[in-house]
Design an enzyme around this catalytic site. Structure first.
Site, PDB file in Angstrom:
ATOM      1  N   ASP A 160       9.183  -1.021  -1.214  1.00 31.64           N
ATOM      2  CA  ASP A 160      10.366  -0.775  -0.669  1.00 31.64           C
ATOM      3  C   ASP A 160      11.040  -1.344   0.601  1.00 31.64           C
ATOM      4  O   ASP A 160      11.840  -0.899   1.392  1.00 31.64           O
ATOM      5  CB  ASP A 160      10.522   0.904  -0.498  1.00 31.64           C
ATOM      6  N   ARG A 210       2.015  18.335 -26.698  1.00 31.87           N
ATOM      7  CA  ARG A 210       2.552  18.790 -25.479  1.00 31.87           C
ATOM      8  C   ARG A 210       3.389  17.615 -24.825  1.00 31.87           C
ATOM      9  O   ARG A 210       3.365  16.448 -25.193  1.00 31.87           O
ATOM     10  CB  ARG A 210       1.358  19.144 -24.682  1.00 31.87           C
ATOM     11  N   ASP A 254       7.536   0.194   5.911  1.00 29.05           N
ATOM     12  CA  ASP A 254       8.868   0.250   6.636  1.00 29.05           C
ATOM     13  C   ASP A 254       8.559   0.709   8.097  1.00 29.05           C
ATOM     14  O   ASP A 254       8.918   0.250   9.154  1.00 29.05           O
ATOM     15  CB  ASP A 254       9.830   1.283   6.067  1.00 29.05           C
ATOM     16  N   ARG A 296      -7.962 -10.786   5.518  1.00 25.77           N
ATOM     17  CA  ARG A 296      -8.903 -11.893   5.799  1.00 25.77           C
ATOM     18  C   ARG A 296      -8.074 -13.359   5.796  1.00 25.77           C
ATOM     19  O   ARG A 296      -8.703 -14.275   6.633  1.00 25.77           O
ATOM     20  CB  ARG A 296      -9.662 -11.855   4.398  1.00 25.77           C
ATOM     21  N   ALA A 297      -6.893 -13.467   5.061  1.00 25.96           N
ATOM     22  CA  ALA A 297      -6.301 -14.539   5.289  1.00 25.96           C
ATOM     23  C   ALA A 297      -5.610 -14.864   6.462  1.00 25.96           C
ATOM     24  O   ALA A 297      -5.573 -15.959   7.057  1.00 25.96           O
ATOM     25  CB  ALA A 297      -4.874 -14.442   4.258  1.00 25.96           C
ATOM     26  N   ARG A 322       8.736   8.421  -2.290  1.00 27.74           N
ATOM     27  CA  ARG A 322       9.541   9.129  -1.238  1.00 27.74           C
ATOM     28  C   ARG A 322      11.083   9.023  -1.291  1.00 27.74           C
ATOM     29  O   ARG A 322      11.689   9.717  -1.812  1.00 27.74           O
ATOM     30  CB  ARG A 322       8.887   9.393  -0.118  1.00 27.74           C
ATOM     31  N   THR A 328       2.693  -1.910   1.198  1.00 26.93           N
ATOM     32  CA  THR A 328       2.986  -0.516   0.603  1.00 26.93           C
ATOM     33  C   THR A 328       3.164  -0.528  -1.145  1.00 26.93           C
ATOM     34  O   THR A 328       3.923  -1.304  -1.506  1.00 26.93           O
ATOM     35  CB  THR A 328       4.358  -0.128   1.300  1.00 26.93           C
ATOM     36  N   GLN A 382       6.286  15.262 -31.523  1.00 25.70           N
ATOM     37  CA  GLN A 382       5.917  16.536 -30.695  1.00 25.70           C
ATOM     38  C   GLN A 382       5.388  16.424 -29.411  1.00 25.70           C
ATOM     39  O   GLN A 382       4.973  17.295 -28.852  1.00 25.70           O
ATOM     40  CB  GLN A 382       5.036  17.433 -31.737  1.00 25.70           C
ATOM     41  N   ASP A 420       4.839   1.579  -2.516  1.00 28.34           N
ATOM     42  CA  ASP A 420       6.454   1.827  -2.811  1.00 28.34           C
ATOM     43  C   ASP A 420       7.365   0.872  -3.242  1.00 28.34           C
ATOM     44  O   ASP A 420       8.163   1.071  -3.683  1.00 28.34           O
ATOM     45  CB  ASP A 420       6.896   2.751  -1.747  1.00 28.34           C
ATOM     46  N   GLY A 477       0.480   3.995   5.278  1.00 33.14           N
ATOM     47  CA  GLY A 477      -0.248   4.351   4.377  1.00 33.14           C
ATOM     48  C   GLY A 477      -1.183   2.903   4.073  1.00 33.14           C
ATOM     49  O   GLY A 477      -0.517   2.006   3.843  1.00 33.14           O
ATOM     50  N   ARG A 530      -1.947   7.530  12.646  1.00 33.07           N
ATOM     51  CA  ARG A 530      -0.338   8.039  13.233  1.00 33.07           C
ATOM     52  C   ARG A 530      -0.613   7.791  14.626  1.00 33.07           C
ATOM     53  O   ARG A 530      -1.672   7.879  15.416  1.00 33.07           O
ATOM     54  CB  ARG A 530       0.020   9.115  12.690  1.00 33.07           C
ATOM     55  N   SER A 531       0.501   7.583  15.332  1.00 37.79           N
ATOM     56  CA  SER A 531       0.481   7.355  16.871  1.00 37.79           C
ATOM     57  C   SER A 531       1.929   7.867  17.409  1.00 37.79           C
ATOM     58  O   SER A 531       2.622   7.186  17.563  1.00 37.79           O
ATOM     59  CB  SER A 531       0.182   5.913  17.175  1.00 37.79           C
ATOM     60  N   GLY A 556       5.883   3.613 -21.500  1.00 39.76           N
ATOM     61  CA  GLY A 556       6.631   4.302 -22.687  1.00 39.76           C
ATOM     62  C   GLY A 556       7.076   5.416 -22.490  1.00 39.76           C
ATOM     63  O   GLY A 556       7.079   6.168 -23.455  1.00 39.76           O
ATOM     64  N   ALA A 557       7.203   5.612 -21.061  1.00 35.38           N
ATOM     65  CA  ALA A 557       7.661   7.134 -20.811  1.00 35.38           C
ATOM     66  C   ALA A 557       8.959   7.703 -21.588  1.00 35.38           C
ATOM     67  O   ALA A 557      10.027   6.773 -21.688  1.00 35.38           O
ATOM     68  CB  ALA A 557       7.737   7.448 -19.422  1.00 35.38           C
TER      69      ALA A 557
END
Length: 319
Positions: A129, A162, A103, A21-22, A171, A125, A214, A127, A11, A72-73, A185-186
């Site tokens: 991860d 709401r 990964d 570039r580097a 994932r 990535t 609310q 993620d 991804g 993809r391959s 601030g969830a």
């Protein structure tokens, strides 16, 4: 080492172009030739090679995505495909390969190394991860994208009183949801690393309502369940009405943040240095703000743990 190749795989993540570039400019600075490989591992098999010069990577540090593109391959998953990829590299005189990806890309590099190709892997990535590094390329940009979206959604949530569910990518890892949830601030953050407790979510919503609030924002990582499924679950279990926003692939796009550009540049240059020093299978990362190189196999031998203290803090701050 006189000639190396570089590819991007998996991804896309903001900052991949900065890393590319580097790699190219560091290698040229050190007197090496650099071959850009298009379409990831599929391009290795099909021989989609181009000799890169300084100008080949001009004006790309600020661009999202990857100019080398990714694909993809299925063929690379076979021994025949990997052998063909290795043969193509050797035929071009390419002695080492820099792989920029996540990964799955790292696994492909490790398998390719068995055919006599030296590999250096750069973590990219959203993620975040990859074991062995505190930050991957693209995570910071995606994080800021998600937090900005949460801020905008909260405006509507408060205006209409709401409850909004924001579904983010992740994932198997909850880093993006956790950092964005805390930064935005969830009221509740749902990640793969912790069991889903519907009763706890409902209890927190009731507590907010009792003190006169609310509106609420719930952040859920896609690896736990979809936002739509969570919305239906809350409706069925507690008769709680919610709205759902799925951020989707917008999280991967956009101009990379300054932080992602800097770490991508540092990672890419270090990958070239490691190949030049004779490393055969190495991963690049960051620990305690220092750029490090470590055995590629370590990425798969262990798994870094998410900082659950951050989740605890988010619950304390969103009472």
């Amino acid at each position: 080492m006189k000639k190396i190749g570089v590819l991007t795989s998996g991804g896309d993540a903001p900052g991949m172009n900065a890393a590319l570039r580097a790699v190219v400019r560091k290698a040229l600075y050190e007197g090496m030739e650099v071959v850009g490989i298009y379409q990831g591992y599929d391009g290795l098999i099909k021989g989609e090679f181009e000799l890169f010069e300084l100008g080949s990577v001009g004006d790309i540090i600020q661009r999202g995505g990857t100019i080398l593109r990714s694909a993809r391959s299925p063929e690379f998953m076979t021994e025949t495909g990997r052998q063909k990829a290795a043969d193509n590299l050797k035929a071009e005189g390419i002695e080492g390969l820099v792989v920029i990806g996540g990964d799955g890309s790292f696994r492909g590099a490790l398998e390719l190394s068995a055919y006599g190709i030296a590999v250096a892997c750069v973590p990219a990535t959203i993620d975040n991860d990859i074991t062995g590094t505190e930050f991957t390329i693209g995570f910071d940009t995606a994080l800021n994208t998600v937090v900005e979206a949460i801020d905008k959604i909260r405006d509507t949530a408060s205006s209409h009183e709401r409850i909004f569910i924001v579904e983010v990518m992740g994932r198997d890892a909850g880093d993006l949801a956790l950092w964005a949830g805390l930064g935005g601030g969830a009221e509740s953050i749902i990640i793969p690393e912790e069991p889903l407790e519907v009763n706890e979510i409902v209890s927190r919503l009731h507590q907010s309502s009792e003190r006169g609030k609310q509106h609420s924002v719930i952040v859920v990582a896609e690896g736990v369940m979809s936002g739509a499924k969570l919305s239906q679950l809350l409706k069925d279990e507690a008769d709680v009405e919610t709205r759902v926003s799925v951020l989707g692939h917008m999280q991967r796009g956009g101009s990379p943040s300054a932080r992602d550009r800097v770490i991508a540049s540092r990672y890419g240059a270090r990958a070239v240095e490691e190949l030049q020093a004779g490393q055969k299978t190495v991963a690049i990362g960051m620990r305690n703000h220092k750029i490090v190189a470590y055995p590629l196999q370590d990425v798969f031998n262990t798994k870094d743990c998410l900082d659950m203290e951050m989740l605890k803090l988010s619950k304390e701050l969103s009472i």
